[in-house]
Design an enzyme around this catalytic site. Structure first.
Site, short mmCIF file in Angstrom:
data_model
loop_
_atom_site.label_atom_id
_atom_site.label_comp_id
_atom_site.label_asym_id
_atom_site.label_seq_id
_atom_site.Cartn_x
_atom_site.Cartn_y
_atom_site.Cartn_z
CE LYS A 1 30.97 26.51 31.43
NZ LYS A 1 32.25 27.21 31.56
NE ARG B 1 38.08 31.32 34.46
CZ ARG B 1 37.32 32.21 35.11
NH1 ARG B 1 37.88 33.21 35.75
NH2 ARG B 1 36.01 32.12 35.06
CE1 TYR C 1 39.89 38.78 38.32
CE2 TYR C 1 39.89 41.08 38.95
CZ TYR C 1 39.80 39.75 39.29
OH TYR C 1 39.63 39.39 40.61
CB THR D 1 34.28 25.09 29.09
OG1 THR D 1 33.36 26.15 28.86
CG2 THR D 1 34.94 25.31 30.43
#
Ligand SMILES: NC(=O)C1=CN([C@@H]2O[C@H](COP(=O)(O)OP(=O)(O)OC[C@H]3O[C@@H](n4cnc5c(N)ncnc54)[C@H](O)[C@@H]3O)[C@@H](O)[C@H]2O)C=CC1
Ligand SMILES: O=C(CO)COP(=O)(O)O
Length: 334
Positions: free
Chosen positions: A191, A255, A49, A248
């Site tokens: 969000k 992602r 990760y 974001t």
């Protein structure tokens, strides 16, 4: 608080464990897979990760949740939203009495339409003031690289929030406290959905005016939902609202944004899912639960509704663009 358990050794669980350890707090990190726990213990890295990030010596790892939880003053829950209920049910017998339970997850549960702190309260059987959430512009990879970041620790018990704030303050991580748990959680969950929409716009080749329009109107619909559910409107102008939304929606590290971009480029949701390599894009599921939650309280969330239709009903993002632009004309603050 001497020792904290972090349950979930994905991107954010590992990065947040490092933040705690770098703040002088001893941490035990639980990984689902024993090979990940062993690699952290032996090699001080989580290559799956956070490749290349050196983890401090006061951070140890185990795949035995019971061991991780023993004697912890706070328990940080760092698993994907839709798996929190099942994971926490398994951990419940070993939760230390009185420990602050801290959710890092940004989502709304499918089916129950509960926020993560509500799931935690229900499953752990603890009062509202024992549950905290962490939310803000916190892309895990940047924090793991020790880039300066602020965040919000929200808890209805201010003293608990302050205790946690002390446990995770350091030279690159600056947590603020807030008592508005509802607003901070809704900001974090919504969000992700708006970032999917921004990603779609980027994939279709649209530029900064489009991004700013989606971000701003996304914030407007998030704030409408918050108002209906009792959040403090000012929370949405803060780190857990605008702050996280901007990070974001703008970052290629997100992602959710990346998932949306693939959809905008013409991938199907299944293809975008495959490209995500098992990493969670929470908005793909939460767009449906947030949409339902909004309908329950009579709030209009056109972007969220459109993202749901693209992700789950086969709508083409180009058709969504036309539909959003063709909506009935209205006043900005209506
Ligand atoms: N990655 C980031 O930059 C940030 C993530 N978050 C939130 O933190 C939460 C966790 O995200 P990440 O750590 O990034 O996710 P991730 O996908 O990197 O890792 C998830 C972790 O949960 C574990 N897990 C346990 N049970 C699972 C199950 N049934 N299915 C899948 N995984 C399971 C996995 O083994 C893995 O260690 C999400 O709600 C996310 O929105 C919040 C802020 C920043
Ligand atoms: O929550 C995040 C940043 O604050 C991470 O966003 P993604 O889950 O889209 O990567």
């Amino acid at each position: 608080m001497d020792r904290v358990a972090v349950l979930g050794a994905g991107s954010w669980g590992t990065a947040f464990a490092k933040v705690l350890a770098d703040s002088g707090t001893d941490v035990v990190l639980w990984a689902r897979r024993s090979d990940v726990a062993d690699a952290i213990t032996a090699g001080r890295v989580n290559d799956d990760y956070l490749p290349g990030v050196a983890l401090p010596p006061n951070l140890t790892a185990t795949s035995d949740a019971r061991k991780a939880l023993a004697g912890a003053g706070a328990v940080v829950l760092a698993v994907p939203s839709q798996t929190l209920r099942e994971n926490l049910s398994g951990w419940r017998p070993w939760l230390p009495a009185g420990a602050t339970l801290v959710s890092l997850a940004k989502g709304v549960e499918l089916g129950t339409l509960k926020r993560m702190s509500e799931v935690v309260r229900e499953v752990a059987g603890v009062p509202e003031d024992q549950v905290a959430v962490v939310s803000g512009p916190n892309l895990a990879k940047e924090i793991a690289a020790e880039q300066p970041t602020a965040t919000v620790i929200a808890c209805t018990d201010h003293d608990r929030a302050v205790e946690l704030q002390h446990a995770c303050s350091n030279s690159y991580f600056r947590p603020y406290t807030n008592v508005d748990v509802v607003g901070c959680e809704l900001g974090g969950a919504c969000k992700n959905v708006i970032a999917l929409a921004c990603g779609m716009a980027a994939g279709m080749g649209f530029g900064d005016n489009t991004m700013a329009s989606i971000i701003t109107r996304g914030l407007a619909e998030t704030a409408r939902l918050g108002a209906a559910l009792g959040a403090d409107p000012l929370t949405f102008a803060g780190l857990a609202g605008l702050g996280d939304l901007v990070a974001t929606c703008a970052s290629p590290l997100s992602r959710n944004r990346s998932f949306g971009e693939r959809l905008g480029l013409g991938d199907s949701p299944a293809q975008a899912q495959e490209a995500a390599h098992g990493q969670v894009a929470e908005g793909v599921k939460s767009c449906s639960s947030i949409r339902e939650l909004a309908a329950r309280v009579g709030v209009d969330m056109p972007i969220t509704d459109g993202v749901h239709q693209v992700c789950h009903e086969g709508l083409d993002p180009r058709v969504l663009t036309t539909a959003l632009l063709g909506r009935e004309r209205k006043a900005e603050r209506q």
